[in-house]
Design a protein around this motif. Structure first.
Motif, PDB file in Angstrom:
ATOM      1  N   ILE A   1      -5.252   1.518  -2.993  1.00 24.33           N
ATOM      2  CA  ILE A   1      -6.438   2.517  -3.727  1.00 24.33           C
ATOM      3  C   ILE A   1      -6.485   1.596  -4.961  1.00 24.33           C
ATOM      4  CG2 ILE A   1      -7.047   4.468  -5.224  1.00 24.33           C
ATOM      5  CD1 ILE A   1      -5.415   5.862  -2.800  1.00 24.33           C
ATOM      6  N   GLN A   2      -5.559   1.102  -5.535  1.00 26.71           N
ATOM      7  CA  GLN A   2      -5.621   0.423  -7.028  1.00 26.71           C
ATOM      8  C   GLN A   2      -6.341  -0.871  -6.612  1.00 26.71           C
ATOM      9  OE1 GLN A   2      -1.834   0.112  -8.466  1.00 26.71           O
ATOM     10  NE2 GLN A   2      -1.643   2.260  -9.078  1.00 26.71           N
ATOM     11  N   ASN A   3      -6.147  -1.539  -5.459  1.00 33.56           N
ATOM     12  CA  ASN A   3      -6.815  -2.803  -5.358  1.00 33.56           C
ATOM     13  C   ASN A   3      -8.219  -2.480  -4.790  1.00 33.56           C
ATOM     14  OD1 ASN A   3      -4.317  -4.228  -6.018  1.00 33.56           O
ATOM     15  ND2 ASN A   3      -3.604  -4.249  -3.748  1.00 33.56           N
ATOM     16  N   CYS A   4      -8.723  -1.472  -4.743  1.00 32.48           N
ATOM     17  CA  CYS A   4     -10.025  -1.216  -4.425  1.00 32.48           C
ATOM     18  C   CYS A   4     -11.220  -1.368  -5.679  1.00 32.48           C
ATOM     19  CB  CYS A   4     -10.483   0.136  -3.883  1.00 32.48           C
ATOM     20  SG  CYS A   4      -9.799   0.234  -2.142  1.00 32.48           S
ATOM     21  N   VAL A   5     -10.482  -1.459  -6.783  1.00 33.29           N
ATOM     22  CA  VAL A   5     -11.293  -1.560  -8.238  1.00 33.29           C
ATOM     23  C   VAL A   5     -12.155  -2.998  -8.071  1.00 33.29           C
ATOM     24  CG1 VAL A   5     -11.135  -2.072 -10.757  1.00 33.29           C
ATOM     25  CG2 VAL A   5      -9.556  -0.200  -9.285  1.00 33.29           C
ATOM     26  N   GLY A   6     -13.365  -3.031  -8.343  1.00 33.90           N
ATOM     27  CA  GLY A   6     -14.350  -3.984  -8.313  1.00 33.90           C
ATOM     28  C   GLY A   6     -14.647  -4.643  -6.888  1.00 33.90           C
ATOM     29  N   ARG A   7     -14.060  -4.155  -5.945  1.00 30.54           N
ATOM     30  CA  ARG A   7     -14.229  -4.486  -4.609  1.00 30.54           C
ATOM     31  C   ARG A   7     -15.273  -3.503  -3.751  1.00 30.54           C
ATOM     32  NH1 ARG A   7     -11.492  -5.092  -0.890  1.00 30.54           N
ATOM     33  NH2 ARG A   7      -9.856  -3.575  -1.026  1.00 30.54           N
ATOM     34  N   VAL A   8     -15.042  -2.204  -4.073  1.00 28.02           N
ATOM     35  CA  VAL A   8     -15.627  -1.268  -3.210  1.00 28.02           C
ATOM     36  C   VAL A   8     -16.598  -0.464  -3.908  1.00 28.02           C
ATOM     37  CG1 VAL A   8     -13.739  -1.419  -1.419  1.00 28.02           C
ATOM     38  CG2 VAL A   8     -13.908   0.515  -3.029  1.00 28.02           C
ATOM     39  N   ALA A   9     -17.578   0.206  -3.331  1.00 32.48           N
ATOM     40  CA  ALA A   9     -18.307   1.229  -4.027  1.00 32.48           C
ATOM     41  C   ALA A   9     -17.964   2.780  -3.838  1.00 32.48           C
ATOM     42  CB  ALA A   9     -19.881   1.068  -3.497  1.00 32.48           C
ATOM     43  N   GLY A  10     -17.215   2.879  -2.858  1.00 37.75           N
ATOM     44  CA  GLY A  10     -16.655   4.151  -2.677  1.00 37.75           C
ATOM     45  C   GLY A  10     -15.536   4.261  -1.608  1.00 37.75           C
ATOM     46  N   ILE A  11     -14.731   5.411  -1.545  1.00 37.26           N
ATOM     47  CA  ILE A  11     -13.570   5.565  -0.718  1.00 37.26           C
ATOM     48  C   ILE A  11     -13.841   6.913   0.222  1.00 37.26           C
ATOM     49  CG2 ILE A  11     -11.125   5.851  -0.545  1.00 37.26           C
ATOM     50  CD1 ILE A  11     -10.933   4.398  -3.425  1.00 37.26           C
ATOM     51  N   VAL A  12     -13.587   6.665   1.675  1.00 35.22           N
ATOM     52  CA  VAL A  12     -13.394   7.703   2.267  1.00 35.22           C
ATOM     53  C   VAL A  12     -11.958   7.850   2.819  1.00 35.22           C
ATOM     54  CG1 VAL A  12     -13.781   8.504   4.679  1.00 35.22           C
ATOM     55  CG2 VAL A  12     -15.584   7.337   3.452  1.00 35.22           C
ATOM     56  N   ILE A  13     -11.348   8.907   2.345  1.00 38.33           N
ATOM     57  CA  ILE A  13      -9.732   9.013   2.522  1.00 38.33           C
ATOM     58  C   ILE A  13      -9.446  10.224   3.260  1.00 38.33           C
ATOM     59  CG2 ILE A  13      -9.443  10.021   0.345  1.00 38.33           C
ATOM     60  CD1 ILE A  13      -6.732   8.581   0.258  1.00 38.33           C
ATOM     61  N   ASN A  14      -8.467  10.063   4.456  1.00 38.87           N
ATOM     62  CA  ASN A  14      -7.667  11.145   4.964  1.00 38.87           C
ATOM     63  C   ASN A  14      -6.359  11.007   4.458  1.00 38.87           C
ATOM     64  OD1 ASN A  14      -6.364  12.976   6.559  1.00 38.87           O
ATOM     65  ND2 ASN A  14      -7.715  12.696   8.461  1.00 38.87           N
ATOM     66  N   ALA A  15      -6.032  11.637   3.570  1.00 34.80           N
ATOM     67  CA  ALA A  15      -4.338  11.226   2.979  1.00 34.80           C
ATOM     68  C   ALA A  15      -3.504  11.902   4.018  1.00 34.80           C
ATOM     69  CB  ALA A  15      -4.378  11.671   1.570  1.00 34.80           C
ATOM     70  N   GLY A  16      -3.918  12.653   5.072  1.00 38.93           N
ATOM     71  CA  GLY A  16      -2.905  13.166   5.851  1.00 38.93           C
ATOM     72  C   GLY A  16      -2.121  14.249   5.122  1.00 38.93           C
ATOM     73  N   ALA A  17      -0.829  14.128   5.413  1.00 38.73           N
ATOM     74  CA  ALA A  17      -0.089  15.463   4.719  1.00 38.73           C
ATOM     75  C   ALA A  17       0.305  15.130   3.162  1.00 38.73           C
ATOM     76  CB  ALA A  17       1.614  15.510   5.179  1.00 38.73           C
ATOM     77  N   TYR A  18      -0.039  13.963   2.775  1.00 42.19           N
ATOM     78  CA  TYR A  18      -0.093  13.405   1.288  1.00 42.19           C
ATOM     79  C   TYR A  18      -1.068  14.267   0.486  1.00 42.19           C
ATOM     80  CZ  TYR A  18       3.125   9.578   2.265  1.00 42.19           C
ATOM     81  OH  TYR A  18       4.138   8.820   2.647  1.00 42.19           O
ATOM     82  N   THR A  19      -2.128  14.588   1.332  1.00 42.27           N
ATOM     83  CA  THR A  19      -3.460  15.623   0.771  1.00 42.27           C
ATOM     84  C   THR A  19      -2.637  16.852  -0.019  1.00 42.27           C
ATOM     85  OG1 THR A  19      -4.833  14.853   2.508  1.00 42.27           O
ATOM     86  CG2 THR A  19      -5.052  17.137   1.141  1.00 42.27           C
ATOM     87  N   HIS A  20      -1.340  17.322   0.347  1.00 43.19           N
ATOM     88  CA  HIS A  20      -1.041  18.596  -0.148  1.00 43.19           C
ATOM     89  C   HIS A  20       0.070  18.413  -1.204  1.00 43.19           C
ATOM     90  CE1 HIS A  20      -3.244  20.007   3.468  1.00 43.19           C
ATOM     91  NE2 HIS A  20      -2.548  19.135   4.057  1.00 43.19           N
ATOM     92  N   TYR A  21       0.480  17.307  -1.453  1.00 37.41           N
ATOM     93  CA  TYR A  21       1.552  17.090  -2.497  1.00 37.41           C
ATOM     94  C   TYR A  21       1.777  15.916  -3.308  1.00 37.41           C
ATOM     95  CZ  TYR A  21       4.323  14.506   1.003  1.00 37.41           C
ATOM     96  OH  TYR A  21       4.840  13.615   1.865  1.00 37.41           O
ATOM     97  N   SER A  22       0.746  14.768  -2.890  1.00 39.17           N
ATOM     98  CA  SER A  22       0.949  13.325  -3.409  1.00 39.17           C
ATOM     99  C   SER A  22       0.319  13.507  -4.646  1.00 39.17           C
ATOM    100  CB  SER A  22       0.669  12.298  -2.591  1.00 39.17           C
ATOM    101  OG  SER A  22       0.779  10.981  -3.291  1.00 39.17           O
ATOM    102  N   ILE A  23       1.145  13.628  -5.830  1.00 38.94           N
ATOM    103  CA  ILE A  23       0.320  13.240  -7.178  1.00 38.94           C
ATOM    104  C   ILE A  23       0.091  11.929  -7.403  1.00 38.94           C
ATOM    105  CG2 ILE A  23       0.724  13.800  -9.655  1.00 38.94           C
ATOM    106  CD1 ILE A  23       0.452  16.550  -7.816  1.00 38.94           C
ATOM    107  N   ALA A  24       1.121  11.004  -6.771  1.00 38.41           N
ATOM    108  CA  ALA A  24       0.793   9.639  -6.927  1.00 38.41           C
ATOM    109  C   ALA A  24      -0.555   9.202  -6.420  1.00 38.41           C
ATOM    110  CB  ALA A  24       2.086   8.753  -6.319  1.00 38.41           C
ATOM    111  N   VAL A  25      -0.961   9.679  -5.173  1.00 38.75           N
ATOM    112  CA  VAL A  25      -2.146   9.308  -4.470  1.00 38.75           C
ATOM    113  C   VAL A  25      -3.377   9.898  -5.341  1.00 38.75           C
ATOM    114  CG1 VAL A  25      -3.720   9.619  -2.415  1.00 38.75           C
ATOM    115  CG2 VAL A  25      -1.283   8.944  -2.093  1.00 38.75           C
ATOM    116  N   ARG A  26      -3.117  11.254  -5.662  1.00 38.92           N
ATOM    117  CA  ARG A  26      -4.157  11.827  -6.751  1.00 38.92           C
ATOM    118  C   ARG A  26      -4.293  11.185  -7.836  1.00 38.92           C
ATOM    119  NH1 ARG A  26      -5.274  13.321 -11.146  1.00 38.92           N
ATOM    120  NH2 ARG A  26      -6.429  15.031 -11.863  1.00 38.92           N
TER     121      ARG A  26
END
Length: 145
Positions: A62-87
């Motif tokens: 995700i960090q490496n997307c900066v300057g390279r992509v216009a948008g992100i589609v993400i299915n974070a799986g189980a990390y959706t519910h508790y990953s403050i790092a991904v958030r």
């Protein structure tokens, strides 16, 4: 402005088509990616795909997307519910992000009803199977018009 959309698959999504087919359907991640790539061609954008079962690898991607992509589609799986790092990674990069879930997380176990990443996403699509990825791609592309 980049015309690439990143499609990010979190943990266990590499097992789609084999894992809990009654919940997640019979399509594999590769089949979903092919459908997204086809939709991207019609929309006139490029897509790149990434999958990891590792939280740290997802954050780095995700960090490496900066300057390279216009948008992100993400299915974070189980990390959706508790990953403050991904958030926090999504918040830090400030790239428009659409959250996707194959199943309707609000019809499932109560712990799945909470998404810690939703507040830093432009929207959430839940319950439309693999087609949710295409819907998210369309929303990001048309939302930028």
């Amino acid at each position: 402005m980049p015309t690439t959309i990143a499609v990010v698959h979190g943990p266990n999504l590499n097992l789609l088509g084999k894992r809990e087919v009654g919940i997640y359907g019979g399509k594999t991640m590769e089949e979903i990616n092919a459908e997204v790539a086809s939709a991207a061609r019609i929309l006139g954008v490029d897509v790149e795909f990434y999958q990891s079962n590792s939280e740290g690898d997802l954050v780095t991607y995700i960090q490496n997307c900066v300057g390279r992509v216009a948008g992100i589609v993400i299915n974070a799986g189980a990390y959706t519910h508790y990953s403050i790092a991904v958030r926090d990674a999504l918040a830090a990069v400030k790239i428009p992000t659409a959250e996707v879930h194959i199943s309707n997380i609000y019809q499932r176990e109560p712990f799945r009803h909470t998404s810690v990443i939703a507040p830093v996403c432009v929207g959430q699509i839940s319950g439309f199977g693999g087609y949710g990825y295409v819907l998210a791609l369309q929303a990001l592309v048309h939302g930028a018009e």
